[in-house]
Design a protein around this motif. Structure first.
Motif, mmCIF file in Angstrom:
data_model
loop_
_atom_site.group_PDB
_atom_site.id
_atom_site.type_symbol
_atom_site.label_atom_id
_atom_site.label_comp_id
_atom_site.label_asym_id
_atom_site.label_seq_id
_atom_site.Cartn_x
_atom_site.Cartn_y
_atom_site.Cartn_z
ATOM 1 N N ILE A 135 0.832 -1.207 0.000
ATOM 2 C CA ILE A 135 0.000 0.000 0.000
ATOM 3 C C ILE A 135 0.866 1.257 0.000
ATOM 4 O O ILE A 135 0.372 2.352 -0.284
ATOM 5 C CB ILE A 135 -0.999 0.034 1.187
ATOM 6 C CG1 ILE A 135 -0.269 0.176 2.534
ATOM 7 C CG2 ILE A 135 -1.914 -1.168 1.167
ATOM 8 C CD1 ILE A 135 -1.204 0.453 3.704
ATOM 9 N N TYR A 136 2.151 1.094 0.321
ATOM 10 C CA TYR A 136 3.095 2.213 0.262
ATOM 11 C C TYR A 136 3.964 2.069 -0.983
ATOM 12 O O TYR A 136 4.460 0.971 -1.282
ATOM 13 C CB TYR A 136 3.992 2.228 1.500
ATOM 14 C CG TYR A 136 3.256 2.576 2.776
ATOM 15 C CD1 TYR A 136 3.019 3.900 3.128
ATOM 16 C CD2 TYR A 136 2.797 1.561 3.616
ATOM 17 C CE1 TYR A 136 2.333 4.220 4.289
ATOM 18 C CE2 TYR A 136 2.108 1.864 4.791
ATOM 19 C CZ TYR A 136 1.879 3.198 5.116
ATOM 20 O OH TYR A 136 1.192 3.520 6.266
ATOM 21 N N GLU A 137 4.154 3.154 -1.697
ATOM 22 C CA GLU A 137 5.083 3.114 -2.815
ATOM 23 C C GLU A 137 6.478 2.831 -2.271
ATOM 24 O O GLU A 137 6.935 3.484 -1.332
ATOM 25 C CB GLU A 137 5.075 4.453 -3.561
ATOM 26 C CG GLU A 137 5.942 4.446 -4.798
ATOM 27 C CD GLU A 137 5.864 5.755 -5.568
ATOM 28 O OE1 GLU A 137 6.654 5.906 -6.529
ATOM 29 O OE2 GLU A 137 5.028 6.609 -5.209
ATOM 30 N N GLY A 138 7.134 1.821 -2.844
ATOM 31 C CA GLY A 138 8.428 1.411 -2.305
ATOM 32 C C GLY A 138 8.304 0.671 -0.991
ATOM 33 O O GLY A 138 9.249 0.626 -0.203
ATOM 34 N N THR A 150 11.768 0.658 0.748
ATOM 35 C CA THR A 150 12.914 1.485 0.331
ATOM 36 C C THR A 150 12.634 2.981 0.356
ATOM 37 O O THR A 150 13.549 3.780 0.567
ATOM 38 C CB THR A 150 13.360 1.092 -1.087
ATOM 39 O OG1 THR A 150 12.234 1.158 -1.973
ATOM 40 C CG2 THR A 150 13.943 -0.324 -1.114
ATOM 41 N N SER A 151 11.393 3.404 0.125
ATOM 42 C CA SER A 151 11.108 4.833 0.073
ATOM 43 C C SER A 151 11.077 5.412 1.485
ATOM 44 O O SER A 151 10.899 4.699 2.472
ATOM 45 C CB SER A 151 9.757 5.075 -0.606
ATOM 46 O OG SER A 151 8.694 4.599 0.219
ATOM 47 N N LYS A 152 11.243 6.735 1.578
ATOM 48 C CA LYS A 152 11.222 7.410 2.882
ATOM 49 C C LYS A 152 9.879 7.175 3.563
ATOM 50 O O LYS A 152 9.824 6.849 4.764
ATOM 51 C CB LYS A 152 11.470 8.907 2.698
ATOM 52 C CG LYS A 152 11.512 9.710 3.990
ATOM 53 C CD LYS A 152 11.854 11.169 3.690
ATOM 54 C CE LYS A 152 11.999 11.973 4.975
ATOM 55 N NZ LYS A 152 10.718 12.071 5.719
ATOM 56 N N GLU A 153 8.793 7.312 2.817
ATOM 57 C CA GLU A 153 7.462 7.122 3.394
ATOM 58 C C GLU A 153 7.293 5.690 3.901
ATOM 59 O O GLU A 153 6.790 5.473 5.014
ATOM 60 C CB GLU A 153 6.380 7.422 2.348
ATOM 61 C CG GLU A 153 4.966 7.230 2.889
ATOM 62 C CD GLU A 153 3.901 7.245 1.815
ATOM 63 O OE1 GLU A 153 2.719 7.499 2.143
ATOM 64 O OE2 GLU A 153 4.225 6.979 0.642
ATOM 65 N N ALA A 154 7.718 4.710 3.102
ATOM 66 C CA ALA A 154 7.543 3.312 3.482
ATOM 67 C C ALA A 154 8.404 2.944 4.689
ATOM 68 O O ALA A 154 7.962 2.210 5.587
ATOM 69 C CB ALA A 154 7.860 2.405 2.296
ATOM 70 N N LEU A 155 9.618 3.443 4.735
ATOM 71 C CA LEU A 155 10.500 3.152 5.871
ATOM 72 C C LEU A 155 9.946 3.745 7.157
ATOM 73 O O LEU A 155 10.012 3.118 8.227
ATOM 74 C CB LEU A 155 11.906 3.675 5.585
ATOM 75 C CG LEU A 155 12.723 2.849 4.578
ATOM 76 C CD1 LEU A 155 13.974 3.608 4.155
ATOM 77 C CD2 LEU A 155 13.098 1.482 5.165
ATOM 78 N N GLU A 156 9.425 4.938 7.087
ATOM 79 C CA GLU A 156 8.820 5.542 8.276
ATOM 80 C C GLU A 156 7.575 4.767 8.702
ATOM 81 O O GLU A 156 7.318 4.590 9.896
ATOM 82 C CB GLU A 156 8.475 7.011 7.990
ATOM 83 C CG GLU A 156 9.708 7.889 7.871
ATOM 84 C CD GLU A 156 9.375 9.305 7.451
ATOM 85 O OE1 GLU A 156 8.189 9.558 7.085
ATOM 86 O OE2 GLU A 156 10.284 10.170 7.472
ATOM 87 N N ALA A 157 6.818 4.281 7.725
ATOM 88 C CA ALA A 157 5.641 3.466 8.032
ATOM 89 C C ALA A 157 6.057 2.131 8.644
ATOM 90 O O ALA A 157 5.392 1.611 9.555
ATOM 91 C CB ALA A 157 4.826 3.231 6.764
ATOM 92 N N TRP A 158 7.147 1.560 8.141
ATOM 93 C CA TRP A 158 7.704 0.321 8.722
ATOM 94 C C TRP A 158 8.047 0.537 10.199
ATOM 95 O O TRP A 158 7.689 -0.269 11.053
ATOM 96 C CB TRP A 158 8.940 -0.097 7.932
ATOM 97 C CG TRP A 158 9.779 -1.153 8.602
ATOM 98 C CD1 TRP A 158 10.863 -0.966 9.409
ATOM 99 C CD2 TRP A 158 9.588 -2.578 8.532
ATOM 100 N NE1 TRP A 158 11.367 -2.162 9.831
ATOM 101 C CE2 TRP A 158 10.603 -3.171 9.313
ATOM 102 C CE3 TRP A 158 8.668 -3.391 7.880
ATOM 103 C CZ2 TRP A 158 10.722 -4.555 9.464
ATOM 104 C CZ3 TRP A 158 8.789 -4.771 8.026
ATOM 105 C CH2 TRP A 158 9.796 -5.339 8.808
ATOM 106 N N ASP A 159 8.724 1.639 10.481
ATOM 107 C CA ASP A 159 9.103 1.932 11.868
ATOM 108 C C ASP A 159 7.863 2.026 12.756
ATOM 109 O O ASP A 159 7.861 1.521 13.888
ATOM 110 C CB ASP A 159 9.868 3.255 11.942
ATOM 111 C CG ASP A 159 11.237 3.189 11.274
ATOM 112 O OD1 ASP A 159 11.702 2.076 10.961
ATOM 113 O OD2 ASP A 159 11.839 4.267 11.059
ATOM 114 N N ARG A 160 6.824 2.673 12.247
ATOM 115 C CA ARG A 160 5.605 2.830 13.051
ATOM 116 C C ARG A 160 4.963 1.468 13.315
ATOM 117 O O ARG A 160 4.507 1.190 14.429
ATOM 118 C CB ARG A 160 4.621 3.767 12.348
ATOM 119 C CG ARG A 160 5.055 5.230 12.335
ATOM 120 C CD ARG A 160 3.902 6.147 11.918
ATOM 121 N NE ARG A 160 3.472 5.898 10.538
ATOM 122 C CZ ARG A 160 4.004 6.503 9.470
ATOM 123 N NH1 ARG A 160 4.992 7.367 9.610
ATOM 124 N NH2 ARG A 160 3.528 6.244 8.249
#
Length: 486
Positions: A135-138, A150-160
């Motif tokens: 659902i997140y690009e990258g 890999t994307s900034k948005e996806a990595l931050e979502a992973w952390d959350r």
């Protein structure tokens, strides 16, 4: 119709249809496994079956309960068969894509259910952080080999997501593991990429659970040089202390051939332990064998059977124990890997995702291993034993100091497990062993046999066993009371 007949019909109906209510297919008879190594020694019983509630202390075993995060199998399909097996610690996968289907909205109900139910049964949880979320690009792939976010948005979502999971289960999870098999798939990830992602994930968990126990890497391939590069990256960034275990997999048709590489990996870990004053331990995090020929997945392209699966699983477990690493059995139940095929490495056979077909031979074999090799035993690294046989025999020795009893386990590990149970004859000499009334037992079938008096000789502090049946499945020599309580 008589009342007794009606009750019998009801009972049969429940047993036939209630696989989610009763572990009805478990055979508790002494002849539950009919195929055993050939021997004319007197049969005197079978290894007593022990559930998790019968075995005290912390074990060296872990049981795989994977792919629930992708609905390839369901917890309710096999949950009644886990605790009776005797392995207390089980592996679950977190399932980011199943939990966060809408950005920022988490539904942990599915994972709450299985974790809470497993804990009620007395099981300890080892939770793995994977996979990605499309659902997140990258956002990476949601299946094996799908790739990291890999994307900034996806990595931050992973952390959350990792943080939410850590907060939710901090008092319910025994240990954590990093992304499963990051070293496979395309694009291929370097040791630096994997190590960076491990550090990122572990730090999120540690921020919420400072004393969290975490296993690093979860590598698919056994490669000492690759492992060295990962650990060096951890060391260069002062992050070795984040981890307690180094997890590896690595499949081989002959499980005994794995150990030349495992020993090299152990030497790498030992090097970092000494240099950086840490205490990392090896953990074999996923290994198992199919019960029939497969065209996909590890160990495909070979004509496996329930018998060779049972031998393979026992040899891998006892080889791991003999190398002082935690041993994980993959997996409790066959699962239908959507888009590929059924993975037949389960100890239970399925008709479909919600219905079991049978308890395989390997289920009983694994239970025999954990029933005999319980936490009362300690491996004897220095043990005076010699085995003469037409083939090279693998062996390990253990002692229960409190009971003053030894257990010697051995097998022909020179080839891939076969469908033959034809016995070789071996002469075993043990010096200063702790045996009062030794018996012989086959780990695969659980059969216990009396050693004829003519086959036992004593010379000073030596016990010499003559014409001992051995084969390509593990057999043990131990005291009668260890297997058949008085």
């Amino acid at each position: 119709m008589k009342k007794k007949t009606v009750l019998t019909i009801i009972a049969v109906f429940l047993l036939w249809n209630g696989s989610n209510l009763f572990a009805q297919m478990i055979d508790y008879t002494k002849t539950r496994v009919e195929r055993s190594i050939q021997s004319d020694w007197k049969w005197i019983g079978s290894i007593r079956q022990r559930s998790i509630h019968d075995i005290p202390g912390e074990q060296s075993w872990t049981l795989g309960c994977e792919t629930l995060c992708r609905d390839y199998i369901y917890w309710d399909t096999y949950k009644e068969y886990v605790a009776p097996l005797g392995i207390k610690r089980i592996r679950f996968q977190g399932g980011w894509a199943k939990t966060e289907k809408e950005k920022g909205v988490y539904d942990f109900a599915w994972l709450d259910y299985i974790i809470d139910d497993a804990r009620k049964r007395g099981l300890s949880i080892w939770l793995e952080t994977d996979y990605g979320n499309p659902i997140y690009e990258g956002g990476g792939g949601k299946d094996l080999a799908g790739g990291f976010p890999t994307s900034k948005e996806a990595l931050e979502a992973w952390d959350r997501w990792v943080g939410e999971m850590a907060r939710r289960y901090k008092d319910k999870v025994w240990a954590w593991a990093m992304w499963n098999e990051p070293d496979i798939g395309k694009p291929k990830r370097s040791p630096q990429m994997i190590s960076e992602f491990n550090i990122r994930t572990a730090e999120v968990i540690k921020k919420i659970i400072p004393d969290a126990r975490i296993g690093a890497l979860s590598l698919a391939h056994n490669d000492a040089e690759y492992l060295d590069q990962c650990l060096q990256y951890f060391a260069d960034h002062h992050k070795l202390e984040l981890f307690e275990w180094i997890i590896y997999h690595g499949y081989a048709k002959n499980p005994d051939t794995s150990y030349s590489i495992v020993e090299k990996m152990a030497a790498v870990v030992d090097k970092y332990n000494k240099k950086y004053k840490v205490d990392l331990k090896l953990w074999q995090g996923e290994n198992g064998c199919p019960s029939e020929r497969a065209s996909k997945f590890a160990l495909s392209g070979h004509d496996w059977s329930e018998l060779t699966q049972a031998k393979w699983d026992a040899r891998r477990m006892l080889g791991d124990l003999g190398h002082d690493v935690i041993s994980s059995v993959f997996t409790i139940c066959d699962f239908d890997h959507t888009g590929r095929e059924i993975n037949h490495k389960g100890l239970l056979k399925i008709n479909d995702k919600r219905h079991l077909a049978k308890v395989k031979m390997a289920w009983y074999t694994v239970q025999n291993v954990v029933s005999v090799f319980d936490p009362t035993l300690a491996r004897l690294k220095e043990y005076s034993c010699s085995i003469q046989c037409d083939k090279e025999i693998t062996w390990y020795a253990y002692r229960d100091q409190k009971a003053n009893q030894d257990v010697l386990v051995c097998w022909d590990g020179t080839g891939i497990p076969s469908d033959s149970n034809e016995a070789l004859k071996a002469a075993i000499t043990i010096e200063n062993g702790k045996f009062k009334d030794p018996v012989w037992a086959d780990i695969v079938s659980g059969y216990i046999r009396e050693i004829p008096k003519k086959n036992i000789k004593f010379s000073g502090n030596k016990m010499i066993l003559i014409d001992v049946p051995v084969y390509d499945g593990p057999i043990i020599i131990t005291d009668r009371t260890r297997l058949i309580p008085e």
